[in-house]
Scaffold this motif. Structure first.
Motif, short mmCIF file in Angstrom:
data_model
loop_
_atom_site.label_atom_id
_atom_site.label_comp_id
_atom_site.label_asym_id
_atom_site.label_seq_id
_atom_site.Cartn_x
_atom_site.Cartn_y
_atom_site.Cartn_z
N LEU A 359 7.18 -3.35 1.37
CA LEU A 359 6.08 -2.71 0.65
C LEU A 359 5.99 -3.20 -0.79
O LEU A 359 4.92 -3.63 -1.26
CB LEU A 359 6.26 -1.19 0.67
CG LEU A 359 5.80 -0.46 1.92
CD1 LEU A 359 6.28 0.98 1.90
CD2 LEU A 359 4.27 -0.49 2.03
N VAL A 360 7.11 -3.15 -1.50
CA VAL A 360 7.03 -3.44 -2.94
C VAL A 360 6.82 -4.92 -3.21
O VAL A 360 6.10 -5.28 -4.16
CB VAL A 360 8.29 -2.92 -3.68
CG1 VAL A 360 8.39 -1.40 -3.54
CG2 VAL A 360 9.56 -3.60 -3.22
N THR A 361 7.41 -5.82 -2.40
CA THR A 361 7.23 -7.25 -2.66
C THR A 361 5.85 -7.72 -2.23
O THR A 361 5.27 -8.63 -2.85
CB THR A 361 8.31 -8.08 -1.96
OG1 THR A 361 8.33 -7.77 -0.55
CG2 THR A 361 9.68 -7.80 -2.55
N THR A 362 5.29 -7.12 -1.18
CA THR A 362 3.96 -7.50 -0.73
C THR A 362 2.87 -7.00 -1.67
O THR A 362 1.89 -7.69 -1.95
CB THR A 362 3.69 -6.96 0.69
OG1 THR A 362 4.67 -7.48 1.59
CG2 THR A 362 2.30 -7.38 1.18
N LEU A 363 3.04 -5.79 -2.19
CA LEU A 363 2.01 -5.17 -3.01
C LEU A 363 2.16 -5.45 -4.50
O LEU A 363 1.28 -5.08 -5.29
CB LEU A 363 2.02 -3.65 -2.79
CG LEU A 363 1.69 -3.18 -1.37
CD1 LEU A 363 1.82 -1.66 -1.27
CD2 LEU A 363 0.28 -3.62 -0.98
#
Length: 396
Positions: A359-363
């Motif tokens: 979630l955090v690396t994609t967003l």
């Protein structure tokens, strides 16, 4: 190599040093992430995928040693040493496949498999040598895990003007030294070296015990936040350095510092646990890091210096509870199945790191600081699970 008599005279010191060296493999690629982006064209999502591959390998490895009984049937020092040697070789082999994202992910997955023989077995070795005050002893162990995970950023800082392959090779060398140390040390006298019988998935039996279940649920919430935060640290540091117009070469040094601050956090938590008890210490640390998950995105326009200081506080608190969760779980698990129970707990906890890292690396590219709010459910659910344990009288 030190004489065997010296190594066995200071077993805890030897184990935590080996843990530091062995776990330098964990974020070895993240430490050269910016260089890989320039050299082979990897993006933030690609680096996130490589981090997830390590986590997936670690989960698969912990499930393997837990369900097959390897964690309790094979001498812990032998399994640790073999895992460290294989991990060192695979980490070095990553250099040859870095340009192929698929093969690179396979190599990182295999590295994660090897780490499953290092981290949980390191916990078992600590308990086998120093069963009293496990919270303090495991505090040192997890502190060295934190320093090991931070070390690739340090290695990159030290080799900033050298090719990106150097930090990876140095991490592999450290893992080989870890194998040699643990092989010379062996297993302590306070645990059986082998389990007597048992079934696959025997580690799940520990979850029947209420206290073990509560400690594990707190640990699961902690895991949701921890590794995603560590994956974000280079991006968070780079953001503030950009706002300060500071040299980009400071990024690996500050990333190392933020993560490495977890070492004094773990040591402090371990010492405090001897008076306040592991449950209270874990609850307090999780409360602090959870509060930072909530407020940090709201301060995006504040002074970069303030945000860097808060990152340091976060680096201290985000890992300080980990050893205390392990100490609580170790005290509640059946001694003859301690390795399997801890491996199963690790497998489930690390399974939760995959969606949070994704979630955090994609967003990150589109949402910047707002992605931090995706970490908040972990501390909230962990604190709810720990309420009963936190209210119990403190035990040393």
């Amino acid at each position: 190599m030190m004489p065997a008599s010296v190594i066995t005279r200071y077993p805890l010191a030897m184990i935590v040093i080996a843990q530091l060296f062995g776990t330098s493999l964990w974020f070895s690629v993240n430490g050269v992430g910016l260089a890989l982006q320039e050299a082979v064209g990897l993006g933030e999502s690609d680096l996130g995928m490589l981090t997830i591959a390590v986590q997936a390998g670690f989960i698969s490895g912990t499930l393997l040693i837990a369900t097959t009984g390897l964690a309790d049937r094979v001498r812990a020092s032998h399994l640790f040493a073999l895992s460290a040697v294989l991990g060192a070789l695979i980490n070095a082999a990553f250099i040859g496949v870095a340009e192929n994202v698929t093969l690179a992910a396979v190599a990182r997955f295999a590295t994660g498999l090897c780490l499953a023989g290092i981290y949980p077995l390191g916990m078992k070795l600590v308990v086998s040598w120093t069963p009293r005050h496990a919270g303090a002893a495991l505090g040192w162990l997890v502190g060295m895990l934190t320093l090991g995970i931070a070390s690739p950023h340090l290695l990159r800082g030290l080799t900033l003007h050298l090719p990106w392959q150097w930090p990876l090779l140095l991490a592999s060398l450290l893992a080989l030294l870890a194998a040699a140390l643990i092989l010379r040390l062996g297993v302590g006298p306070h645990l059986p070296t082998k389990a007597t019988g048992g079934r696959p998935w025997a580690g799940l039996a520990a979850f029947k015990q209420r206290a073990f279940r509560q400690a594990s649920l707190g640990y699961f919430g902690h895991c949701w936040e921890l590794y995603a935060f560590w994956a974000l640290v280079p991006f968070l540091v780079a953001r503030e350095l950009g706002r300060l117009d500071a040299a980009a070469g400071l990024q690996p040094w500050l990333s190392f510092l933020v993560i490495a601050l977890g070492l004094p956090g773990c040591v402090w938590a371990g010492k405090w646990s001897r008076q306040a008890g592991s449950a209270r210490v874990a609850f307090t640390a999780l409360l602090i890091s959870g509060a930072l998950c909530l407020v940090y995105p709201l301060l995006g326009d504040a002074s970069p210096w303030l945000l860097l200081i808060l990152l340091g506080v976060w680096g201290v608190s985000v890992i300080a509870d980990s050893a205390q969760f392990s100490a609580l779980a170790s005290a509640c698990a059946p001694p003859e199945r301690l390795g399997a129970a801890l491996s199963m707990m690790n497998a489930i906890g690390f399974g939760l790191t995959i969606p949070s890292i994704a979630l955090v690396t994609t967003l990150w590219a589109s949402h910047s600081l707002m992605v931090i709010w995706w970490l908040l459910p972990g501390p909230v659910l962990g604190l709810l699970a720990m309420r009963e344990l936190n209210r119990r009288p403190a035990r040393a």
